[in-house]
Design an enzyme around this catalytic site. Structure first.
Site, PDB file in Angstrom:
ATOM      1  N   MET A 131      -2.687   0.082   5.973  1.00 20.83           N
ATOM      2  CA  MET A 131      -4.064   0.015   6.447  1.00 20.83           C
ATOM      3  C   MET A 131      -4.198   0.671   7.809  1.00 20.83           C
ATOM      4  O   MET A 131      -5.204   1.324   8.104  1.00 20.83           O
ATOM      5  CB  MET A 131      -4.529  -1.444   6.510  1.00 20.83           C
ATOM      6  CG  MET A 131      -5.976  -1.611   6.913  1.00 20.83           C
ATOM      7  SD  MET A 131      -7.100  -0.901   5.686  1.00 20.83           S
ATOM      8  CE  MET A 131      -8.689  -1.252   6.435  1.00 20.83           C
ATOM      9  N   LYS A 188       0.804  -1.229   0.000  1.00 21.47           N
ATOM     10  CA  LYS A 188       0.000   0.000   0.000  1.00 21.47           C
ATOM     11  C   LYS A 188       0.837   1.280   0.000  1.00 21.47           C
ATOM     12  O   LYS A 188       0.406   2.297  -0.528  1.00 21.47           O
ATOM     13  CB  LYS A 188      -0.953   0.000   1.197  1.00 21.47           C
ATOM     14  CG  LYS A 188      -2.045  -1.046   1.092  1.00 21.47           C
ATOM     15  CD  LYS A 188      -3.073  -0.907   2.191  1.00 21.47           C
ATOM     16  CE  LYS A 188      -4.212  -1.892   1.997  1.00 21.47           C
ATOM     17  NZ  LYS A 188      -5.324  -1.661   2.919  1.00 21.47           N
TER      18      LYS A 188
END
Length: 272
Positions: free
Chosen positions: A133, A70
């Site tokens: 996250m 990410k």
């Protein structure tokens, strides 16, 4: 479920260190039900630059991004939407004629769930995790009015940086001060090597008022099972993954489905 594939079919995909079936089943279910000429497939990679280059070169329409990519994917993109730029974390890539833009649909999903479940903003929270996250969840907590908390992370530089970003403290392990809201944003409890691991011990769960586990598969993680057994209200990773996947679907296709169809798609995707 049968999909008709042609030379004009648009491909969407996901990149994850530990690919699951949710995105593939959810997205393809909606494509079929809405008669959209799309196909979705999950992948992993040991060569992230080449994988993202493939998205650009092959005309892939969109890509969901999961741990541990990410943050690492950002340097390979052309632009960041505000949702990803603020967090410096991407969970969705959209390609327009080879131009790759990163988005983050995790953040909005968490904000919505905190409100839906009525978690009081004055709750002291402990969030375990410090990756991409964790950034989305911690910033969602901050922007939802949660100002008293602690980032629990073994990675001290990342943990301290996230804590500073959200105006809270950092600790390597959960301290003796009880937290009313426990949030797991690590792979603990996920299928595989960490399947039986608790993100927080029974003492911490017993003292909490709310338990939030971002792990989506299985839905009933050890932490969620323990919280339910102790009568604690829970927010599950399945709730997060459905909401963020709906927004990804809209980014890829431009189509927003009705709630009943989304519920059926989610039920199908979560039942393997």
């Amino acid at each position: 479920m049968t999909l008709s594939i042609s030379k004009d079919t648009r491909l969407c995909m996901s990149l994850s260190g530990r690919p699951g079936n949710f995105g593939t089943r959810f997205q393809n279910y909606l494509y079929q039900e809405l008669q959209l000429d799309y196909l979705y497939k999950a992948f992993t990679t040991t060569d992230l630059p080449a994988a993202i280059g493939g998205i650009r070169a092959l005309g892939v329409r969109g890509c969901a991004v999961s741990m541990p990519f990410k943050e690492a994917c950002i340097e390979h993109l052309d632009a960041l939407h505000e949702s990803a730029a603020t967090l410096q974390s991407v969970n969705t890539i959209v390609a327009d004629d080879g131009h790759l833009t990163g988005y983050n649909t995790d953040y909005s999903a968490v904000v919505r769930l905190l409100k839906q479940h009525g978690v009081p903003e004055d709750s002291r929270y402990a969030l375990r995790g410090s990756g991409g996250m964790a950034k989305a969840v911690a910033c969602a907590l901050r922007d939802s009015g949660f100002s008293d908390g602690c980032i629990v992370a073994r990675n001290e530089p990342a943990g301290r940086a996230l804590a500073a970003q959200c105006g809270v403290g950092w600790c390597e392990t959960l301290d003796d001060q009880p937290a009313q809201l426990l949030v797991n944003v690590t792979p603990l409890g996920m299928r595989g090597a960490d399947a039986e691991q608790l993100a927080f011990d029974e003492r911490a769960v017993a003292a909490a008022h709310w338990v939030f586990d971002v792990v989506a598969v299985p839905v009933e993680t050890p932490l969620i099972r323990l919280a339910r057994a102790l009568g604690k209200p829970v927010i599950t990773g399945a709730e997060v993954i459905v909401l963020q996947a709906v927004e990804q679907f809209v980014l890829y296709t431009g189509v927003r489905s009705d709630a009943e169809l989304i519920e059926r798609a989610a039920r199908f995707a979560l039942t393997e």
